[in-house]
Design a protein around this motif. Sequence first.
Motif, mmCIF file in Angstrom:
data_model
loop_
_atom_site.group_PDB
_atom_site.id
_atom_site.type_symbol
_atom_site.label_atom_id
_atom_site.label_comp_id
_atom_site.label_asym_id
_atom_site.label_seq_id
_atom_site.Cartn_x
_atom_site.Cartn_y
_atom_site.Cartn_z
ATOM 1 N N UNK A 164 66.765 65.482 0.340
ATOM 2 C CA UNK A 164 66.110 64.881 1.507
ATOM 3 C C UNK A 164 64.691 64.416 1.188
ATOM 4 N N UNK A 165 64.228 63.436 1.937
ATOM 5 C CA UNK A 165 62.831 63.027 1.811
ATOM 6 C C UNK A 165 61.918 64.162 2.257
ATOM 7 N N UNK A 166 60.829 64.417 1.538
ATOM 8 C CA UNK A 166 59.861 65.395 2.039
ATOM 9 C C UNK A 166 59.153 64.844 3.268
ATOM 10 N N UNK A 167 58.539 65.733 4.018
ATOM 11 C CA UNK A 167 57.884 65.309 5.267
ATOM 12 C C UNK A 167 56.756 64.324 5.012
ATOM 13 N N UNK A 168 56.128 64.409 3.835
ATOM 14 C CA UNK A 168 54.967 63.566 3.560
ATOM 15 C C UNK A 168 55.257 62.488 2.518
ATOM 16 N N UNK A 169 56.522 62.079 2.403
ATOM 17 C CA UNK A 169 56.829 61.053 1.424
ATOM 18 C C UNK A 169 58.216 60.476 1.601
ATOM 19 N N UNK A 187 56.696 62.526 -2.127
ATOM 20 C CA UNK A 187 57.935 62.596 -2.901
ATOM 21 C C UNK A 187 57.674 62.556 -4.400
ATOM 22 N N UNK A 188 56.547 61.984 -4.800
ATOM 23 C CA UNK A 188 56.215 61.944 -6.226
ATOM 24 C C UNK A 188 56.100 63.346 -6.803
ATOM 25 N N UNK A 189 55.700 64.291 -5.971
ATOM 26 C CA UNK A 189 55.546 65.659 -6.435
ATOM 27 C C UNK A 189 56.852 66.304 -6.862
ATOM 28 N N UNK A 258 39.976 69.616 -1.911
ATOM 29 C CA UNK A 258 41.228 69.113 -1.335
ATOM 30 C C UNK A 258 41.697 69.989 -0.184
ATOM 31 N N UNK A 259 42.019 69.356 0.942
ATOM 32 C CA UNK A 259 42.624 70.030 2.090
ATOM 33 C C UNK A 259 44.134 70.005 1.904
ATOM 34 N N UNK A 260 44.734 71.159 1.746
ATOM 35 C CA UNK A 260 46.172 71.270 1.559
ATOM 36 C C UNK A 260 46.856 71.054 2.900
ATOM 37 N N UNK A 261 47.551 69.940 3.034
ATOM 38 C CA UNK A 261 48.134 69.606 4.330
ATOM 39 C C UNK A 261 49.370 70.445 4.651
ATOM 40 N N UNK A 262 49.823 71.274 3.713
ATOM 41 C CA UNK A 262 50.899 72.212 3.994
ATOM 42 C C UNK A 262 50.366 73.485 4.645
ATOM 43 N N UNK A 263 49.054 73.641 4.664
ATOM 44 C CA UNK A 263 48.423 74.790 5.295
ATOM 45 C C UNK A 263 47.590 74.328 6.479
ATOM 46 N N UNK A 264 46.976 75.300 7.162
ATOM 47 C CA UNK A 264 46.098 74.987 8.272
ATOM 48 C C UNK A 264 44.744 75.643 8.083
ATOM 49 N N UNK A 265 44.203 76.161 9.194
ATOM 50 C CA UNK A 265 42.861 76.723 9.174
ATOM 51 C C UNK A 265 42.750 77.952 8.281
ATOM 52 N N UNK A 266 43.871 78.549 7.926
ATOM 53 C CA UNK A 266 43.810 79.749 7.078
ATOM 54 C C UNK A 266 43.223 79.459 5.698
ATOM 55 N N UNK A 267 43.168 78.183 5.296
ATOM 56 C CA UNK A 267 42.604 77.865 3.983
ATOM 57 C C UNK A 267 41.084 77.755 4.004
ATOM 58 N N UNK A 314 59.601 43.975 14.803
ATOM 59 C CA UNK A 314 59.078 45.334 14.755
ATOM 60 C C UNK A 314 60.134 46.295 14.218
ATOM 61 N N UNK A 315 59.699 47.204 13.354
ATOM 62 C CA UNK A 315 60.578 48.255 12.854
ATOM 63 C C UNK A 315 60.362 49.521 13.692
ATOM 64 N N UNK A 316 60.983 50.591 13.282
ATOM 65 C CA UNK A 316 60.781 51.876 13.958
ATOM 66 C C UNK A 316 59.713 52.717 13.260
ATOM 67 N N UNK A 317 59.049 52.151 12.264
ATOM 68 C CA UNK A 317 58.104 52.909 11.437
ATOM 69 C C UNK A 317 56.664 52.507 11.717
ATOM 70 N N UNK A 318 55.843 53.476 12.070
ATOM 71 C CA UNK A 318 54.409 53.247 12.272
ATOM 72 C C UNK A 318 53.561 54.005 11.262
ATOM 73 N N UNK A 319 54.184 54.476 10.180
ATOM 74 C CA UNK A 319 53.431 55.191 9.163
ATOM 75 C C UNK A 319 53.338 56.681 9.449
ATOM 76 N N UNK A 320 52.582 57.376 8.596
ATOM 77 C CA UNK A 320 52.519 58.832 8.634
ATOM 78 C C UNK A 320 51.111 59.323 8.915
ATOM 79 N N UNK A 321 50.996 60.261 9.857
ATOM 80 C CA UNK A 321 49.771 61.041 10.011
ATOM 81 C C UNK A 321 50.036 62.386 9.341
ATOM 82 N N UNK A 322 49.385 62.630 8.208
ATOM 83 C CA UNK A 322 49.704 63.821 7.428
ATOM 84 C C UNK A 322 49.243 65.107 8.096
#
Length: 545
Positions: A164-169, A187-189, A258-267, A314-322
Amino acid sequence: MTKADLVFTHGPVHTNDSARTRAGGLAVTGERITAVGHDDVRELIGPNTEVVDLSGKLLLPGFQDAHIHAVFGGLELAECDLTGTVGVDEYLKRIREFAQAHPEREWITGSGWSMESFAGGLPSRELLDGVIADRPVYLTNRDHHGAWVNTRALELAGVTRHTPDPADGRIEREADGTPSGVLQEGAAGLVARLVPARTAADRLAGLLRAQELLHSLGITGWQDALLGEFHGQADPSDAYLTAARDGSLTARVTGALWWDREQGAEQIPGLVARRKELSDGRFRAGSVKIMQDGIAENFTAAMSSPYLDGCGCATANSGLSFVDPAALRSHVTELDALDFQVHFHALGDRAVREALDAVAAARAANGHRGTRHHLAHLQVVHPDDIARFARVGAVANIQPLWAAHEPQMDELTIPFLGPERASWQYPFGSLLRAGATLAAGSDWPVSSPDPLAGIHVAVNRTEPGATHGRVFLPEQRLDLATAVAAYTAGSAHVNGVDDAGVLAVGRLADLVVLDRDLFTAPAAEIAEARVLETYVGGTRVYAAG
């Protein structure tokens, strides 16, 4: 009268002060400027003073880059380099030759291919397989938001039609779902995690290689926009700390954690600890980098309305807010209260608005704390948000080289934005007129780190050497003095080097000598200027051969 260590005579000297004052001479004692004037400066020449006769050359404050990836760029200088061409056959030739020259390498890695070279911006794994099939290949594109891989790399990573596609790619796919060979954003990761890690010695060598190049371009300081692990790349922080401690870091460097977008304020407590740890000599890490969206060319930049398809529908895609916008406001408010600067990657108009909303929330909660938050890239900015930069005190961190007609813009961006949004791109002039503070950077190795090339495009809105005569949104051009200020005082402000960027008594003697006076030369020739000398703290760190 104490004699100076270094005196520049027979200017012009562009002081870059608020009045854009011109002088004829400048004196330096130790690390600082001790006089700015005309013939009177010659009185500070003593028997041990080094004298530089400008003879019509131009003395400026040293350039600073407000958004760069110096260690990564320096590392890539030693890998398979695909920059400087858009020819597919040339790419394949370079890849083949690099692989042949490095039989010891388990992986073939490199960067710099351009999306414009391939139909739809997407190369195939089969192209790489035809060059090298027995070793995995991992090549990031020019903007570093996607990777081109061969079949062997996909096999080793276990990436199949069922992955599956990752949430951020996004995994680009063939008609039956088989990965086609391009991995976008996160997804490059999936493959990058397998690329052999660079050693600490590699990273230090990359930094020093980059520093030599950047000094040759007149750059005396920068903000490294990513200190942390990213897409399989190791954290470059150790290189900076080592160089700062052993004295080999001659530039002034601010690091963005770097802000790890897989984490939140705990970082955040960890970021506080790293800020304290990563502060030595000319290096400090007082910024946090939050990547809020992707890029327009692969449709991951966050837009307020959907992208168009090839037919203009118009497509159904408006891009990603990470980062979730509500969480972003909370995180930025907490970081601001801890006196962190936040350095946003915000390219689409929705991401720009989300970042400005976060800065506004922080200001409302904490007041203005001098944290100098800045938004980088700003490709598409909704007109309603232009005035908000000055209102909330957010700096516009521009990458001028991208604001020109070229194939990636004309073929892979404008058709999928539509006419209205395309006219909102890189609104430098509008931001200036609305009172925004401008800083400037290159995003190297995404694009050239040469400030003179960036200044050229900011002033002309055409690429250096362009012959097509088309100016990209001419109303957004900057005057030369403003463009120079963005690359000097504006970036010094963002980088927290308050005593650089202006040539005045008491300021740091971070200087660059150009081979001509930009202010009397034709605007079309700005990019032809060359750096002759670069000084940091009064010490020459580069001289043209």
